[in-house]
Motif scaffolding. Structure first.
Motif, PDB file in Angstrom:
ATOM      1  N   SER A  94      31.684  46.711  27.724  1.00 43.33           N
ATOM      2  CA  SER A  94      32.283  47.418  28.862  1.00 43.33           C
ATOM      3  C   SER A  94      31.586  47.047  30.165  1.00 43.33           C
ATOM      4  CB  SER A  94      32.203  48.928  28.646  1.00 43.33           C
ATOM      5  OG  SER A  94      32.973  49.297  27.537  1.00 43.33           O
ATOM      6  N   ALA A  95      30.276  46.949  30.118  1.00 41.78           N
ATOM      7  CA  ALA A  95      29.514  46.573  31.314  1.00 41.78           C
ATOM      8  C   ALA A  95      29.904  45.176  31.783  1.00 41.78           C
ATOM      9  CB  ALA A  95      28.016  46.651  31.033  1.00 41.78           C
ATOM     10  N   TYR A  96      30.062  44.243  30.842  1.00 40.71           N
ATOM     11  CA  TYR A  96      30.475  42.888  31.206  1.00 40.71           C
ATOM     12  C   TYR A  96      31.853  42.896  31.875  1.00 40.71           C
ATOM     13  CZ  TYR A  96      26.662  40.919  28.386  1.00 40.71           C
ATOM     14  OH  TYR A  96      25.439  40.586  27.875  1.00 40.71           O
ATOM     15  N   LEU A  97      32.784  43.602  31.285  1.00 45.01           N
ATOM     16  CA  LEU A  97      34.135  43.624  31.841  1.00 45.01           C
ATOM     17  C   LEU A  97      34.169  44.338  33.193  1.00 45.01           C
ATOM     18  CD1 LEU A  97      37.004  42.695  31.487  1.00 45.01           C
ATOM     19  CD2 LEU A  97      37.470  44.752  30.170  1.00 45.01           C
ATOM     20  N   ALA A  98      33.402  45.412  33.329  1.00 40.16           N
ATOM     21  CA  ALA A  98      33.343  46.114  34.615  1.00 40.16           C
ATOM     22  C   ALA A  98      32.788  45.180  35.698  1.00 40.16           C
ATOM     23  CB  ALA A  98      32.483  47.367  34.497  1.00 40.16           C
ATOM     24  N   ASN A  99      31.807  44.367  35.340  1.00 43.83           N
ATOM     25  CA  ASN A  99      31.264  43.393  36.293  1.00 43.83           C
ATOM     26  C   ASN A  99      32.322  42.363  36.687  1.00 43.83           C
ATOM     27  OD1 ASN A  99      28.647  44.368  36.701  1.00 43.83           O
ATOM     28  ND2 ASN A  99      27.913  43.404  34.833  1.00 43.83           N
ATOM     29  N   VAL A 100      33.119  41.926  35.725  1.00 41.15           N
ATOM     30  CA  VAL A 100      34.199  40.982  36.029  1.00 41.15           C
ATOM     31  C   VAL A 100      35.181  41.613  37.009  1.00 41.15           C
ATOM     32  CG1 VAL A 100      36.197  39.766  35.057  1.00 41.15           C
ATOM     33  CG2 VAL A 100      33.989  39.673  33.877  1.00 41.15           C
ATOM     34  N   TYR A 101      35.574  42.863  36.763  1.00 39.76           N
ATOM     35  CA  TYR A 101      36.490  43.548  37.683  1.00 39.76           C
ATOM     36  C   TYR A 101      35.877  43.651  39.083  1.00 39.76           C
ATOM     37  CZ  TYR A 101      39.891  44.996  34.136  1.00 39.76           C
ATOM     38  OH  TYR A 101      40.859  45.008  33.162  1.00 39.76           O
ATOM     39  N   ASP A 102      34.574  43.948  39.161  1.00 39.50           N
ATOM     40  CA  ASP A 102      33.916  44.037  40.462  1.00 39.50           C
ATOM     41  C   ASP A 102      33.929  42.694  41.176  1.00 39.50           C
ATOM     42  OD1 ASP A 102      33.401  46.727  40.165  1.00 39.50           O
ATOM     43  OD2 ASP A 102      31.308  46.457  39.561  1.00 39.50           O
ATOM     44  N   ILE A 103      33.687  41.626  40.445  1.00 36.55           N
ATOM     45  CA  ILE A 103      33.716  40.281  41.035  1.00 36.55           C
ATOM     46  C   ILE A 103      35.112  39.958  41.561  1.00 36.55           C
ATOM     47  CG2 ILE A 103      33.572  37.807  40.497  1.00 36.55           C
ATOM     48  CD1 ILE A 103      31.228  38.593  38.572  1.00 36.55           C
ATOM     49  N   LEU A 104      36.124  40.299  40.769  1.00 36.53           N
ATOM     50  CA  LEU A 104      37.501  40.026  41.187  1.00 36.53           C
ATOM     51  C   LEU A 104      37.888  40.836  42.430  1.00 36.53           C
ATOM     52  CD1 LEU A 104      39.290  39.842  37.712  1.00 36.53           C
ATOM     53  CD2 LEU A 104      38.729  37.941  39.256  1.00 36.53           C
ATOM     54  N   LYS A 105      37.310  42.032  42.561  1.00 39.53           N
ATOM     55  CA  LYS A 105      37.587  42.857  43.734  1.00 39.53           C
ATOM     56  C   LYS A 105      36.716  42.450  44.916  1.00 39.53           C
ATOM     57  CE  LYS A 105      37.388  47.261  43.062  1.00 39.53           C
ATOM     58  NZ  LYS A 105      37.182  48.638  42.589  1.00 39.53           N
ATOM     59  N   GLY A 106      35.791  41.525  44.679  1.00 47.40           N
ATOM     60  CA  GLY A 106      34.900  41.081  45.751  1.00 47.40           C
ATOM     61  C   GLY A 106      33.757  42.013  46.037  1.00 47.40           C
ATOM     62  N   GLU A 107      33.386  42.849  45.053  1.00 45.14           N
ATOM     63  CA  GLU A 107      32.314  43.825  45.258  1.00 45.14           C
ATOM     64  C   GLU A 107      30.956  43.314  44.786  1.00 45.14           C
ATOM     65  OE1 GLU A 107      33.455  47.592  43.648  1.00 45.14           O
ATOM     66  OE2 GLU A 107      35.201  47.725  44.957  1.00 45.14           O
TER      67      GLU A 107
END
Length: 108
Positions: A94-107
Motif C-alpha cells: 500500500s505504501a508503494y502504491l500510495a507513493n506512485v499516486y503521489d508521484i503521478l499527482k506531482g506531490e
C-alpha cells in the motif's frame, strides 16, 4: 465521508486511502485503523521492526500471537504469525502504491 481507493487487499486485510485528504484506512478482520499520511508511514516503519519469534507469546488457546500495544494502554492488537506477515505485506504494498499516486499527482 471520504472518497477512498483501495491500495492493497488480501484475504484478511484491506488498505484504502482517501483521494482528497490522504487518510489511510486499514481494515483487518474486525479492526479498523485510521492514519493520516505521515502517521501511516511511521506506523509501517515501526511494525517492520517487530520480529514475530521474538515478540510472540502463547495464548490460552495454545496459539502464539504477537502483541502490539496501542497508544491506549488498555488496548493491544494480537496477530498470529500468518496474520502478522500478511498485514506487513499489505501495508508495504500500500505504501508503494500510495507513493506512485503521489508521484503521478506531482506531490513527490
Amino acid at each position: 465521508m471520504c472518497n477512498t481507493r483501495i491500495l492493497c487487499q488480501s484475504n484478511r486485510a484491506t488498505v484504502s486511502q482517501c483521494t482528497e485528504c490522504g487518510m489511510f484506512f486499514i481494515w483487518h478482520n474486525n479492526i479498523l485503523l485510521n492514519f493520516k499520511q505521515q502517521e501511516f508511514y511511521l506506523f509501517l516503519a515501526h511494525i517492520k521492526k517487530y520480529v514475530f519469534q521474538q515478540r510472540s507469546i502463547c495464548f490460552p488457546d495454545g496459539e502464539h500471537r504477537l502483541l502490539m500495544h496501542s497508544a491506549v494502554d488498555e488496548i493491544s492488537l494480537a496477530f498470529t504469525e500468518d496474520e502478522w506477515e500478511d498485514i506487513k505485506e499489505v501495508l508495504t504494498e500500500s505504501a508503494y502504491l500510495a507513493n506512485v499516486y503521489d508521484i503521478l499527482k506531482g506531490e513527490k
